[in-house]
Design an enzyme around this catalytic site. Structure first.
Site, PDB file in Angstrom:
ATOM      1  N   LYS A   1     -11.694   1.888 -14.721  1.00 33.64           N
ATOM      2  CA  LYS A   1     -12.173   0.521 -14.468  1.00 33.64           C
ATOM      3  C   LYS A   1     -12.425  -0.203 -15.799  1.00 33.64           C
ATOM      4  O   LYS A   1     -12.077  -1.367 -15.964  1.00 33.64           O
ATOM      5  CB  LYS A   1     -13.460   0.546 -13.621  1.00 33.64           C
TER       6      LYS A   1
ATOM      7  N   SER B   1     -16.112  -2.321 -11.131  1.00 35.96           N
ATOM      8  CA  SER B   1     -17.289  -1.640 -10.590  1.00 35.96           C
ATOM      9  C   SER B   1     -18.463  -1.748 -11.546  1.00 35.96           C
ATOM     10  O   SER B   1     -18.275  -1.821 -12.773  1.00 35.96           O
ATOM     11  CB  SER B   1     -16.924  -0.168 -10.394  1.00 35.96           C
TER      12      SER B   1
ATOM     13  N   GLY C   1     -24.515  12.984 -13.654  1.00 33.10           N
ATOM     14  CA  GLY C   1     -23.805  11.712 -13.822  1.00 33.10           C
ATOM     15  C   GLY C   1     -24.468  10.533 -13.134  1.00 33.10           C
ATOM     16  O   GLY C   1     -24.038   9.396 -13.326  1.00 33.10           O
TER      17      GLY C   1
ATOM     18  N   THR D   1     -20.071   0.540 -12.365  1.00 34.79           N
ATOM     19  CA  THR D   1     -20.039   1.789 -13.125  1.00 34.79           C
ATOM     20  C   THR D   1     -19.753   1.516 -14.605  1.00 34.79           C
ATOM     21  O   THR D   1     -20.132   2.303 -15.472  1.00 34.79           O
ATOM     22  CB  THR D   1     -19.002   2.761 -12.496  1.00 34.79           C
TER      23      THR D   1
ATOM     24  N   TYR E   1     -12.564   8.161 -13.390  1.00 36.34           N
ATOM     25  CA  TYR E   1     -12.458   7.006 -12.480  1.00 36.34           C
ATOM     26  C   TYR E   1     -13.123   5.782 -13.123  1.00 36.34           C
ATOM     27  O   TYR E   1     -12.543   4.694 -13.200  1.00 36.34           O
ATOM     28  CB  TYR E   1     -13.123   7.322 -11.127  1.00 36.34           C
TER      29      TYR E   1
ATOM     30  N   PHE F   1      -6.372  -4.038  -5.356  1.00 37.04           N
ATOM     31  CA  PHE F   1      -7.302  -2.944  -5.017  1.00 37.04           C
ATOM     32  C   PHE F   1      -6.693  -1.569  -5.236  1.00 37.04           C
ATOM     33  O   PHE F   1      -7.428  -0.608  -5.410  1.00 37.04           O
ATOM     34  CB  PHE F   1      -7.689  -3.003  -3.529  1.00 37.04           C
TER      35      PHE F   1
ATOM     36  N   ASN G   1     -20.278   9.742  -1.057  1.00 37.86           N
ATOM     37  CA  ASN G   1     -21.169   8.577  -1.113  1.00 37.86           C
ATOM     38  C   ASN G   1     -22.284   8.683  -0.074  1.00 37.86           C
ATOM     39  O   ASN G   1     -22.126   9.333   0.957  1.00 37.86           O
ATOM     40  CB  ASN G   1     -20.376   7.276  -0.923  1.00 37.86           C
TER      41      ASN G   1
ATOM     42  N   ASP H   1       0.884  -1.167   0.000  1.00 36.40           N
ATOM     43  CA  ASP H   1       0.000   0.000   0.000  1.00 36.40           C
ATOM     44  C   ASP H   1       0.922   1.216   0.000  1.00 36.40           C
ATOM     45  O   ASP H   1       1.996   1.172   0.600  1.00 36.40           O
ATOM     46  CB  ASP H   1      -0.851  -0.038   1.287  1.00 36.40           C
TER      47      ASP H   1
ATOM     48  N   LEU I   1       2.807   1.570  -6.412  1.00 35.52           N
ATOM     49  CA  LEU I   1       2.784   0.776  -7.650  1.00 35.52           C
ATOM     50  C   LEU I   1       3.050   1.608  -8.910  1.00 35.52           C
ATOM     51  O   LEU I   1       3.252   1.057  -9.988  1.00 35.52           O
ATOM     52  CB  LEU I   1       1.442   0.047  -7.789  1.00 35.52           C
TER      53      LEU I   1
HETATM   54  C1  UD1 Z   1     -20.553   5.996  -6.693  1.00 34.74           C
HETATM   55  C2  UD1 Z   1     -19.710   6.204  -7.912  1.00 34.74           C
HETATM   56  C3  UD1 Z   1     -19.284   4.870  -8.456  1.00 34.74           C
HETATM   57  C4  UD1 Z   1     -18.541   4.099  -7.389  1.00 34.74           C
HETATM   58  C5  UD1 Z   1     -19.428   3.963  -6.160  1.00 34.74           C
HETATM   59  C6  UD1 Z   1     -18.648   3.339  -5.021  1.00 34.74           C
HETATM   60  C7  UD1 Z   1     -20.576   8.300  -8.841  1.00 34.74           C
HETATM   61  C8  UD1 Z   1     -21.310   8.936  -9.983  1.00 34.74           C
HETATM   62  N1  UD1 Z   1     -20.451   6.968  -8.908  1.00 34.74           N
HETATM   63  O1  UD1 Z   1     -21.728   5.308  -7.083  1.00 34.74           O
HETATM   64  O2  UD1 Z   1     -18.460   5.055  -9.576  1.00 34.74           O
HETATM   65  O3  UD1 Z   1     -18.196   2.824  -7.875  1.00 34.74           O
HETATM   66  O4  UD1 Z   1     -19.853   5.247  -5.723  1.00 34.74           O
HETATM   67  O5  UD1 Z   1     -19.478   3.167  -3.924  1.00 34.74           O
HETATM   68  O6  UD1 Z   1     -20.147   8.978  -7.943  1.00 34.74           O
HETATM   69  N2  UD1 Z   1     -26.921  10.428  -2.898  1.00 34.74           N
HETATM   70  C9  UD1 Z   1     -27.691  11.416  -2.302  1.00 34.74           C
HETATM   71  N3  UD1 Z   1     -27.063  12.284  -1.460  1.00 34.74           N
HETATM   72  C10 UD1 Z   1     -25.729  12.206  -1.160  1.00 34.74           C
HETATM   73  C11 UD1 Z   1     -24.954  11.183  -1.757  1.00 34.74           C
HETATM   74  C12 UD1 Z   1     -25.590  10.315  -2.635  1.00 34.74           C
HETATM   75  O7  UD1 Z   1     -28.887  11.521  -2.554  1.00 34.74           O
HETATM   76  O8  UD1 Z   1     -25.230  13.055  -0.391  1.00 34.74           O
HETATM   77  C13 UD1 Z   1     -27.586   9.466  -3.804  1.00 34.74           C
HETATM   78  C14 UD1 Z   1     -27.008   9.479  -5.214  1.00 34.74           C
HETATM   79  O9  UD1 Z   1     -27.682  10.422  -5.999  1.00 34.74           O
HETATM   80  C15 UD1 Z   1     -27.279   8.034  -5.635  1.00 34.74           C
HETATM   81  C16 UD1 Z   1     -27.204   7.230  -4.347  1.00 34.74           C
HETATM   82  O10 UD1 Z   1     -27.355   8.176  -3.298  1.00 34.74           O
HETATM   83  O11 UD1 Z   1     -28.570   7.924  -6.138  1.00 34.74           O
HETATM   84  C17 UD1 Z   1     -25.892   6.515  -4.172  1.00 34.74           C
HETATM   85  O12 UD1 Z   1     -24.825   7.440  -4.337  1.00 34.74           O
HETATM   86  P1  UD1 Z   1     -23.313   7.047  -4.040  1.00 34.74           P
HETATM   87  O13 UD1 Z   1     -23.191   6.450  -2.695  1.00 34.74           O
HETATM   88  O14 UD1 Z   1     -22.480   8.241  -4.340  1.00 34.74           O
HETATM   89  O15 UD1 Z   1     -23.007   5.879  -5.057  1.00 34.74           O
HETATM   90  P2  UD1 Z   1     -23.125   5.855  -6.662  1.00 34.74           P
HETATM   91  O16 UD1 Z   1     -23.302   7.200  -7.221  1.00 34.74           O
HETATM   92  O17 UD1 Z   1     -24.113   4.822  -7.031  1.00 34.74           O
END
Ligand code: UD1
Length: 350
Positions: A161, A132, A305, A134, A157, A88, A207, A38, A66
């Site tokens: 992947k 992912s 997005g 994604t 990002y 990872f 997230n 790491d 790496l």
């Molecule tokens: C995100 C990444 C994805 C990554 C994954 C890892 C993006 C566009 N995609 O996925 O590439 O592999 O995390 O876990 O960032 N939300 C809210 N309020 C917030 C945060 C999120 O409403 O403050 C909603 C988002 O709109 C979404 C859902 O929660 O609908 C999940 O969001 P998030 O946890 O960021 O994951 P992803 O966007 O699915």
């Protein structure tokens, strides 16, 4: 004399990170010997001790970046005896990747290339790659099977992947002794039930679940729910949230498949999710149920997005790998909440 049983030795790159550390624990539980490399760019050495608190075994560790091709070569010159490699190590902040794409291409692609160059020198290299969902973008059909077309990702990002998968596929075609399994994770959440390891947030969480738990504990004032006018039952986006411990176990099953030579091709792909979609409001409700806290949230505009809905068809992982998730959304949120409370307690005692 008692015969010594040789344990399989697994190299885990990025093994001090969120998912990597959970995988190290599950590998040790199944009697694998683990060595972590790491670069500590987004992780802490203290995680080694936390892993030991859970399993009683401190994994081997070397600080290796790496991206430093010569360091990678020197490392493999010293240790060519790995039975398997789980990769990872990568940068993972979607927003940062949009602002600084070259950092992502350099970190995530160069490191994979240098790793593969070294693996190509081994007799029978076995690689698990962390990909992912994604890569599917907004899939045309739900649930998403492994045959869904790979769409252009929304972020650099995500592109790393897609490119990473392609690079591994090409290397597998060129080198038939290279055996690989690519795991496409849906949305990993939660923490180890001991609350010894979990996700260490850097800055404002992007997230959903870390934002929810930080709002619950009062670090953030309110959760913004991005969009409530989507074509879903409650208007909020749907995702497949998988407990990180279930996800970690999928890696152990996958590396065993390669070690036992059960793989049918030298490149296989699996979706790793629960198979169930949950809306943002479902996650909020599950958090409220396990924490007893009424979460402060407001509806905001859609986030650029975001796909509307993504959840996995997990029948291939189930039938072929013999793996399926066991923990519920509530289990995951309860563990995330326990972890948040522990982080907060530690901060307040420093
Ligand atoms: C995100 C990444 C994805 C990554 C994954 C890892 C993006 C566009 N995609 O996925 O590439 O592999 O995390 O876990 O960032 N939300 C809210 N309020 C917030 C945060 C999120 O409403 O403050 C909603 C988002 O709109 C979404 C859902 O929660 O609908 C999940 O969001 P998030 O946890 O960021 O994951 P992803 O966007 O699915």
């Amino acid at each position: 004399m008692m015969q010594q049983i040789k344990m399989n030795k697994i190299l885990v790159t990025g093994g001090l990170g969120y998912i990597g550390s959970h995988v190290v624990v599950e590998l040790q539980k199944m009697d694998f010997e683990v060595v972590i490399i790491d670069d500590l760019s987004n992780s802490s050495l203290e995680v080694l001790g936390h892993i030991k608190e859970i399993t009683g075994i401190k994994p081997g560790f070397e600080k290796i970046d790496l991206k430093e091709k010569r360091d990678v070569a020197r490392f493999f010159n010293r240790h060519a005896d790995f039975d398997g490699i789980i990769h990872f190590a990568a940068s993972k902040a979607v927003g940062e990747s949009v602002n600084n794409p070259l950092k992502y291409y350099e970190n995530n692609i160069n490191s994979l290339i240098y790793l593969l160059e070294e693996l190509n020198k081994l007799a029978s290299p076995k690689l698990i790659f962390s990909s992912s969902c994604t890569v599917y973008g907004q899939a045309d059909k739900l649930p998403i099977t492994e045959n869904s077309p790979i769409k252009g990702a929304e972020s650099p990002y995500g592109n790393t992947k897609i490119m990473g998968e392609q690079i591994i596929k090409d290397c597998c075609k060129a080198n038939h002794s290279l055996q690989s399994i690519i795991l496409r994770y849906f949305n990993p959440i939660g923490a180890h039930d001991s609350a010894n390891i979990g996700e260490l947030p850097v800055g404002v969480p992007q997230n959903l679940v870390p934002f929810i738990t930080q709002t619950g504990i009062g670090v953030r004032g309110e959760l913004s729910v991005f969009g409530n006018d989507y074509p879903t039952p409650d208007g909020t986006c749907i995702r497949d949230y998988i407990h990180v411990v279930d996800l970690a176990k999928a890696h152990v099953v996958a590396i065993k498949r390669l070690l036992e030579k059960k793989n049918l091709k030298n490149r296989e792909f699996f979706n790793i999710g629960t198979g169930k979609g949950a809306s943002v409001l479902d996650v909020v409700k599950a958090f409220e149920a396990v924490s007893g806290i009424k979460l402060n949230y407001v509806f905001k505009d859609r986030r650029e997005g975001d796909v509307v809905s993504a959840f996995a068809d997990i029948s291939k992982a189930n039938k072929v790998l013999g793996w399926k998730s066991e923990l519920s959304l509530k289990d995951a949120l309860a563990s995330a909440w326990k972890w948040e409370k522990k982080l907060n307690l530690n901060e307040n005692t420093i």
